[in-house]
Design a protein around this motif. Structure first.
Motif, PDB file in Angstrom:
ATOM      1  N   ALA A   9      -2.635  -2.412   6.540  1.00  0.00           N
ATOM      2  CA  ALA A   9      -3.883  -3.091   6.193  1.00  0.00           C
ATOM      3  C   ALA A   9      -3.673  -4.586   5.985  1.00  0.00           C
ATOM      4  N   MET A  10      -2.477  -4.971   5.608  1.00  0.00           N
ATOM      5  CA  MET A  10      -2.205  -6.378   5.334  1.00  0.00           C
ATOM      6  C   MET A  10      -1.545  -7.070   6.521  1.00  0.00           C
ATOM      7  N   GLY A  11      -1.531  -6.422   7.673  1.00  0.00           N
ATOM      8  CA  GLY A  11      -1.049  -7.085   8.875  1.00  0.00           C
ATOM      9  C   GLY A  11       0.391  -6.830   9.226  1.00  0.00           C
ATOM     10  N   GLY A  12       1.017  -5.863   8.629  1.00  0.00           N
ATOM     11  CA  GLY A  12       2.392  -5.526   8.975  1.00  0.00           C
ATOM     12  C   GLY A  12       3.319  -5.635   7.789  1.00  0.00           C
ATOM     13  N   GLY A  13       4.502  -5.059   7.951  1.00  0.00           N
ATOM     14  CA  GLY A  13       5.479  -4.991   6.869  1.00  0.00           C
ATOM     15  C   GLY A  13       5.966  -6.331   6.372  1.00  0.00           C
ATOM     16  N   ASP A  14       6.025  -7.317   7.269  1.00  0.00           N
ATOM     17  CA  ASP A  14       6.534  -8.621   6.849  1.00  0.00           C
ATOM     18  C   ASP A  14       5.577  -9.339   5.910  1.00  0.00           C
ATOM     19  N   ASN A  15       4.313  -8.935   5.901  1.00  0.00           N
ATOM     20  CA  ASN A  15       3.323  -9.589   5.058  1.00  0.00           C
ATOM     21  C   ASN A  15       3.247  -9.014   3.658  1.00  0.00           C
ATOM     22  N   LEU A  16       3.881  -7.876   3.440  1.00  0.00           N
ATOM     23  CA  LEU A  16       3.799  -7.217   2.137  1.00  0.00           C
ATOM     24  C   LEU A  16       5.018  -7.565   1.302  1.00  0.00           C
ATOM     25  N   ASN A  17       4.789  -8.112   0.133  1.00  0.00           N
ATOM     26  CA  ASN A  17       5.857  -8.351  -0.817  1.00  0.00           C
ATOM     27  C   ASN A  17       5.255  -8.299  -2.215  1.00  0.00           C
ATOM     28  N   PRO A  18       6.060  -8.142  -3.244  1.00  0.00           N
ATOM     29  CA  PRO A  18       5.523  -7.991  -4.597  1.00  0.00           C
ATOM     30  C   PRO A  18       4.629  -9.148  -5.049  1.00  0.00           C
ATOM     31  N   MET A  19       4.985 -10.371  -4.733  1.00  0.00           N
ATOM     32  CA  MET A  19       4.157 -11.495  -5.168  1.00  0.00           C
ATOM     33  C   MET A  19       2.828 -11.534  -4.432  1.00  0.00           C
ATOM     34  N   LEU A  20       2.809 -11.106  -3.192  1.00  0.00           N
ATOM     35  CA  LEU A  20       1.545 -11.040  -2.461  1.00  0.00           C
ATOM     36  C   LEU A  20       0.617 -10.019  -3.109  1.00  0.00           C
ATOM     37  N   ILE A  21       1.162  -8.890  -3.504  1.00  0.00           N
ATOM     38  CA  ILE A  21       0.367  -7.896  -4.217  1.00  0.00           C
ATOM     39  C   ILE A  21      -0.138  -8.506  -5.525  1.00  0.00           C
ATOM     40  N   ALA A  22       0.719  -9.210  -6.242  1.00  0.00           N
ATOM     41  CA  ALA A  22       0.355  -9.799  -7.533  1.00  0.00           C
ATOM     42  C   ALA A  22      -0.777 -10.811  -7.417  1.00  0.00           C
ATOM     43  N   LEU A  35       0.190  -0.434  -8.211  1.00  0.00           N
ATOM     44  CA  LEU A  35       0.909  -0.557  -6.936  1.00  0.00           C
ATOM     45  C   LEU A  35       2.343  -1.048  -7.144  1.00  0.00           C
ATOM     46  N   LEU A  36       2.490  -2.042  -7.986  1.00  0.00           N
ATOM     47  CA  LEU A  36       3.826  -2.588  -8.230  1.00  0.00           C
ATOM     48  C   LEU A  36       4.723  -1.575  -8.936  1.00  0.00           C
ATOM     49  N   ASN A  37       4.168  -0.796  -9.843  1.00  0.00           N
ATOM     50  CA  ASN A  37       4.968   0.248 -10.507  1.00  0.00           C
ATOM     51  C   ASN A  37       5.383   1.333  -9.523  1.00  0.00           C
ATOM     52  N   GLN A  38       4.503   1.689  -8.589  1.00  0.00           N
ATOM     53  CA  GLN A  38       4.865   2.654  -7.546  1.00  0.00           C
ATOM     54  C   GLN A  38       5.980   2.094  -6.665  1.00  0.00           C
ATOM     55  N   LEU A  39       5.836   0.839  -6.305  1.00  0.00           N
ATOM     56  CA  LEU A  39       6.848   0.187  -5.483  1.00  0.00           C
ATOM     57  C   LEU A  39       8.191   0.159  -6.203  1.00  0.00           C
ATOM     58  N   LYS A  40       8.166  -0.117  -7.494  1.00  0.00           N
ATOM     59  CA  LYS A  40       9.399  -0.163  -8.273  1.00  0.00           C
ATOM     60  C   LYS A  40      10.039   1.214  -8.379  1.00  0.00           C
ATOM     61  N   ALA A  41       9.222   2.245  -8.584  1.00  0.00           N
ATOM     62  CA  ALA A  41       9.758   3.604  -8.660  1.00  0.00           C
ATOM     63  C   ALA A  41      10.424   3.995  -7.341  1.00  0.00           C
ATOM     64  N   GLU A  42       9.793   3.636  -6.228  1.00  0.00           N
ATOM     65  CA  GLU A  42      10.374   3.934  -4.926  1.00  0.00           C
ATOM     66  C   GLU A  42      11.670   3.151  -4.710  1.00  0.00           C
ATOM     67  N   ALA A  43      11.692   1.905  -5.134  1.00  0.00           N
ATOM     68  CA  ALA A  43      12.905   1.095  -4.993  1.00  0.00           C
ATOM     69  C   ALA A  43      14.035   1.659  -5.850  1.00  0.00           C
ATOM     70  N   PRO A  57      14.264  -4.291  -7.692  1.00  0.00           N
ATOM     71  CA  PRO A  57      13.421  -4.032  -8.869  1.00  0.00           C
ATOM     72  C   PRO A  57      13.143  -5.288  -9.698  1.00  0.00           C
ATOM     73  N   GLU A  58      14.086  -6.222  -9.737  1.00  0.00           N
ATOM     74  CA  GLU A  58      13.882  -7.457 -10.496  1.00  0.00           C
ATOM     75  C   GLU A  58      12.760  -8.300  -9.896  1.00  0.00           C
ATOM     76  N   GLU A  59      12.676  -8.320  -8.572  1.00  0.00           N
ATOM     77  CA  GLU A  59      11.610  -9.063  -7.897  1.00  0.00           C
ATOM     78  C   GLU A  59      10.251  -8.438  -8.221  1.00  0.00           C
ATOM     79  N   ILE A  60      10.220  -7.130  -8.267  1.00  0.00           N
ATOM     80  CA  ILE A  60       8.985  -6.416  -8.606  1.00  0.00           C
ATOM     81  C   ILE A  60       8.615  -6.683 -10.061  1.00  0.00           C
ATOM     82  N   ASP A  61       9.615  -6.701 -10.934  1.00  0.00           N
ATOM     83  CA  ASP A  61       9.365  -7.008 -12.357  1.00  0.00           C
ATOM     84  C   ASP A  61       8.756  -8.396 -12.517  1.00  0.00           C
ATOM     85  N   ARG A  62       9.228  -9.363 -11.733  1.00  0.00           N
ATOM     86  CA  ARG A  62       8.667 -10.719 -11.812  1.00  0.00           C
ATOM     87  C   ARG A  62       7.202 -10.723 -11.395  1.00  0.00           C
TER      88      ARG A  62
END
Length: 85
Positions: A9-22, A35-43, A57-62
């Motif tokens: 939905a966001m245009g591909g994998g390269d466009n998705l990152n924790p700060m973009l979600i934030a 979403l970020l907590n799900q991403l962290k659990a998966e990581a 996980p540290e990047e997701i925490d930020r």
């Protein structure tokens, strides 16, 4: 994985990152945190299994901390769909 659909939905994998979600305007702060907590659990699960991860996980925490800071200052509590667009 929920993030496969989100990536598409966001245009591909390269466009998705924790700060973009934030900072994404279509998600409420609660949705961003979820979403970020799900991403962290998966990581964390991938790391425990010795698999490579897209984001540490540290990047997701930020990103989570940034969302929380925004909420404390009154930013990001509503989406643009509520009439801000």
């Amino acid at each position: 994985m929920v993030f496969d659909t989100l990536k598409q939905a966001m245009g591909g994998g390269d466009n998705l990152n924790p700060m973009l979600i934030a900072h994404h305007t279509l998600f409420t702060a609660r949705e961003k945190i979820d979403l970020l907590n799900q991403l962290k659990a998966e990581a964390n699960g991938a790391l425990a299994e010795g698999k490579p991860v897209d984001f540490e996980p540290e990047e997701i925490d930020r990103a989570i901390a940034e969302v929380r800071e925004g909420v404390e200052s009154g930013v990001g509590t509503e989406t643009v769909l509520r009439g801000d667009f």
